[in-house]
Design an enzyme around this catalytic site. Structure first.
Site, PDB file in Angstrom:
ATOM      1  N   GLN A 176       0.831  -1.219   0.000  1.00  0.00           N
ATOM      2  CA  GLN A 176       0.000   0.000   0.000  1.00  0.00           C
ATOM      3  C   GLN A 176       0.864   1.268   0.000  1.00  0.00           C
ATOM      4  OE1 GLN A 176      -3.186  -0.118  -0.512  1.00  0.00           O
ATOM      5  NE2 GLN A 176      -3.736  -2.213   0.038  1.00  0.00           N
ATOM      6  N   HIS A 198      -1.718  -4.999  -8.886  1.00  0.00           N
ATOM      7  CA  HIS A 198      -3.114  -4.567  -9.009  1.00  0.00           C
ATOM      8  C   HIS A 198      -3.497  -3.446  -8.055  1.00  0.00           C
ATOM      9  CE1 HIS A 198      -5.281  -6.860  -5.663  1.00  0.00           C
ATOM     10  NE2 HIS A 198      -4.113  -7.456  -5.640  1.00  0.00           N
ATOM     11  N   CYS A 316      -9.243  -9.390   1.770  1.00  0.00           N
ATOM     12  CA  CYS A 316      -8.909 -10.799   2.014  1.00  0.00           C
ATOM     13  C   CYS A 316      -9.533 -11.311   3.295  1.00  0.00           C
ATOM     14  CB  CYS A 316      -7.406 -10.978   2.104  1.00  0.00           C
ATOM     15  SG  CYS A 316      -6.528 -10.046   0.871  1.00  0.00           S
TER      16      CYS A 316
HETATM   17  N1  PMP Z   1      -0.231  -6.926   1.610  1.00  0.00           N
HETATM   18  C1  PMP Z   1      -1.059  -5.889   1.669  1.00  0.00           C
HETATM   19  C2  PMP Z   1      -0.750  -4.763   2.597  1.00  0.00           C
HETATM   20  C3  PMP Z   1      -2.209  -5.851   0.872  1.00  0.00           C
HETATM   21  O1  PMP Z   1      -3.040  -4.810   0.947  1.00  0.00           O
HETATM   22  C4  PMP Z   1      -2.455  -6.937  -0.014  1.00  0.00           C
HETATM   23  C5  PMP Z   1      -3.698  -6.943  -0.885  1.00  0.00           C
HETATM   24  N2  PMP Z   1      -4.910  -6.994  -0.164  1.00  0.00           N
HETATM   25  C6  PMP Z   1      -1.551  -8.002  -0.029  1.00  0.00           C
HETATM   26  C7  PMP Z   1      -0.445  -7.968   0.785  1.00  0.00           C
HETATM   27  C8  PMP Z   1      -1.766  -9.201  -0.929  1.00  0.00           C
HETATM   28  O2  PMP Z   1      -1.512  -8.854  -2.247  1.00  0.00           O
HETATM   29  P1  PMP Z   1      -1.996  -9.781  -3.463  1.00  0.00           P
HETATM   30  O3  PMP Z   1      -3.426  -9.459  -3.687  1.00  0.00           O
HETATM   31  O4  PMP Z   1      -1.122  -9.358  -4.603  1.00  0.00           O
HETATM   32  O5  PMP Z   1      -1.738 -11.187  -3.085  1.00  0.00           O
END
Ligand code: PMP
Length: 372
Positions: A176, A198, A316
């Site tokens: 982020q 992304h 997530c």
């Molecule tokens: N770390 C952080 C701080 C995130 O915001 C995210 C995405 N939600 C991730 C890791 C995981 O990234 P990715 O979607 O590429 O697996």
């Protein structure tokens, strides 16, 4: 429809889409093959590593391409494990891809220490100092918290880690932060740094791990020996090239200033006694977490969704009841139930954010009224 969940994912930029198409359809060769067309692809992959390092603000070290930051974070931590009596240090505010791995390490019998957060969401530095020792092998800390936007002072953290745990590997989850807040990786003195395409208008399913010294990192996937033997598997060339272009097309400083203004306008318009702003002014302007008293945040998300899209913290973990980050900041389960995350993008207009803030507030207040 106004999209305010840019911390969950962003729309791909036109340039990123164009680039992806080019490497998927016109220049699709396997970079590990030996004919000249494939060698050219391999050469461009190497160039992409250099281009990304430039954007990160670092000259030394390498870039390992991965399927995103979840994999990069897992590779960083698992790849740094060593046999013996080692300890692991994480903050209580890590993303699920680190936090759940930390829980797994505990199950495997490892000594895992969680450093608490202060009220404003940053890691508690005094507690970090206490958690570190000469036995610490891996320290993994989030740069910008994905739920609150709280920014950890990585320079200060790395100084403390180097001093108290000279043998530790310091990994930073920079997802982020990269392409959003200005920083120079060379000034942070870290060993490993994760990014995900992304989150900055690149494609999903592609990311990278910056590695200062690749000989200290073990492979966790075995196969054809791609990515310096550390991450086997044919590289996602269209994704990698598209990610690189996406990052190159971002004006970090000007976007930051614009988003900061948008965030201020939003905050001014949503202010109410029953709405608590969790995020502070010292954090990333891109992320604003709010607690809506007396309602379930999920209900509000659904009421708004045809007009305004907002999130519930980490995408997530948003389907699960609690939120360990807000919990670590001292909020109760009841307060966390009413959590909403609003995350901005520089493509938004002032009118859009003010309209959204007013609509969110009004819909919330009428929901509260109905529940009485
Ligand atoms: N770390 C952080 C701080 C995130 O915001 C995210 C995405 N939600 C991730 C890791 C995981 O990234 P990715 O979607 O590429 O697996």
């Amino acid at each position: 429809m106004i999209y305010l969940d840019n911390a969950a994912t962003t729309k791909m930029s036109d340039k990123a889409v164009e680039e992806q198409l080019f490497w998927a359809c016109s220049n699709f060769y396997n970079p590990s093959a030996t004919y000249s067309q494939a060698v050219k692809v391999s050469f461009e992959l190497s160039n992409a590593r250099t281009r990304l390092k430039k954007l990160l603000g670092v000259k030394n070290g390498d870039i390992i391409f991965t399927s995103g930051a979840t994999e990069a974070n897992n590779l960083a931590i698992r790849g740094s494990e060593r046999n013996g009596d080692w300890e692991y240090v994480f903050s209580s505010g890590e993303h699920a891809s680190v936090y759940n791995l930390a829980k797994q390490l505990e199950l495997e019998g490892k000594v895992v220490k969680y450093v608490p957060l202060v009220e404003s969401g940053e890691i508690d530095i005094t507690e970090l100092e206490k958690a570190l020792s000469t036995k610490t092998r891996v320290v993994s800390i989030i740069f910008v918290n994905n739920v609150t936007g709280a920014i950890n002072n990585i320079k200060e953290i790395s100084k403390i880690v180097r001093n108290k745990s000279p043998k530790a590997i310091l990994h930073i989850d920079g997802v982020q932060a990269f392409c959003k807040i200005p920083f120079k990786l060379s000034e942070l003195d870290v060993d490993l740094f994760s990014i995900s395409a992304h989150k900055f208008h690149g494609p999903k399913g592609v990311g990278a791990l910056y590695v200062k010294n690749k000989s200290s990192l073990k492979s966790i996937v075995y196969g054809g020996g791609q990515e310096f033997g550390i991450r086997s598997g044919t590289e996602n060339v269209p994704g990698i090239m598209s990610m690189t272009v996406a990052a190159e097309n971002i004006d970090i400083k000007s976007n930051y200033e614009k988003v900061k203004l948008l965030r201020e306008k939003f905050e001014d318009a949503i202010r109410d006694d029953k709405i608590k702003l969790v995020s502070t002014q010292n954090g990333s302007p891109y992320i604003l977490s709010l607690l809506f008293e007396g309602i379930n945040g999920e209900t509000l998300v659904r009421i708004l969704e045809n007009d305004i899209i907002v999130g519930r913290g980490s995408a997530c973990s948003s389907k699960k009841a609690g939120n360990h980050v807000l919990q670590a900041m001292g909020y109760s389960a009841e307060q966390i139930k009413g959590a909403i995350r609003v995350s901005f993008d520089s493509s938004l207009t002032e009118e859009q954010v003010v309209y959204s803030a007013e609509k969110i507030k009004n819909d919330y207040l009428s929901l509260l009224e109905k529940l009485k």
